[in-house]
Design a protein around this motif. Structure first.
Motif, mmCIF file in Angstrom:
data_model
loop_
_atom_site.group_PDB
_atom_site.id
_atom_site.type_symbol
_atom_site.label_atom_id
_atom_site.label_comp_id
_atom_site.label_asym_id
_atom_site.label_seq_id
_atom_site.Cartn_x
_atom_site.Cartn_y
_atom_site.Cartn_z
ATOM 1 N N VAL A 71 0.844 -1.197 0.000
ATOM 2 C CA VAL A 71 0.000 0.000 0.000
ATOM 3 C C VAL A 71 0.879 1.246 0.000
ATOM 4 N N ILE A 101 -10.518 -3.538 -0.526
ATOM 5 C CA ILE A 101 -10.075 -2.730 0.607
ATOM 6 C C ILE A 101 -11.256 -2.397 1.505
ATOM 7 N N SER A 103 -11.964 0.569 4.340
ATOM 8 C CA SER A 103 -11.481 1.789 4.989
ATOM 9 C C SER A 103 -12.685 2.487 5.606
ATOM 10 N N VAL A 130 -6.434 1.367 6.642
ATOM 11 C CA VAL A 130 -7.004 0.563 5.559
ATOM 12 C C VAL A 130 -6.576 -0.889 5.736
ATOM 13 N N VAL A 132 -6.301 -4.239 3.409
ATOM 14 C CA VAL A 132 -6.270 -4.581 1.991
ATOM 15 C C VAL A 132 -6.157 -6.092 1.854
#
Length: 148
Positions: A71, A101, A103, A130, A132
């Motif tokens: 990221v 993702i 977030s 975040v 991922v």
């Protein structure tokens, strides 16, 4: 706080599901009197007449192919995600099927095909955390958590 996602896979057909709402746990009571037992359980997900497998994401690369999402926080509330510190293969027999993702309270996903680059750009606005996830057709689910 960024939510954790749960994915399940059918071991027979390969179907993958993401759980959107965990619902209420079930209370199961069996027996009578002194032989009575109570269990609290999540619902079972069934595919091909079998219980689906909960995918536990790998978080450490240990093979020649690199699977962990990398990221990079960009300007304007965006992030760049590339799968693997060394680019992951994207051939018909071995490729990243999707990048997802989480977030804040949002989930975003990019579906990939063989021949495409295993990367994507996502808009996360003002979020600073975040999670991922990347899914390899051969090596399963991978996860990286990042904070700006």
């Amino acid at each position: 706080m960024t939510k954790e996602l749960k994915f399940y896979r059918c071991l027979d057909c390969g179907y993958v599901l993401e759980v959107l709402d965990f619902g209420t746990r079930q209370v199961i009571t069996k027996g009578e009197s002194f032989a009575k037992s109570t269990t609290i359980a999540d619902a079972k997900l069934i595919c091909c007449n079998k219980e689906m497998e909960l995918l536990v994401p790998n978080t450490v690369d240990a093979s020649a192919e690199k699977h962990l999402p990398v990221v990079e926080f960009l300007e304007g509330g965006k992030i760049s995600v590339k799968v693997g510190s060394v680019t992951h293969p994207m051939i018909e027999s071995h490729y990243i099927k999707w990048i997802t993702i989480a977030s804040g309270d949002k989930v975003q996903r990019v579906i990939l095909d063989p021949g495409q680059a295993p990367e994507a750009i996502f808009d996360i606005g003002g979020e600073i955390d975040v999670n991922v996830y990347a899914y390899c057709n051969l090596h399963g689910l991978w996860k990286t958590s990042a904070k700006k």
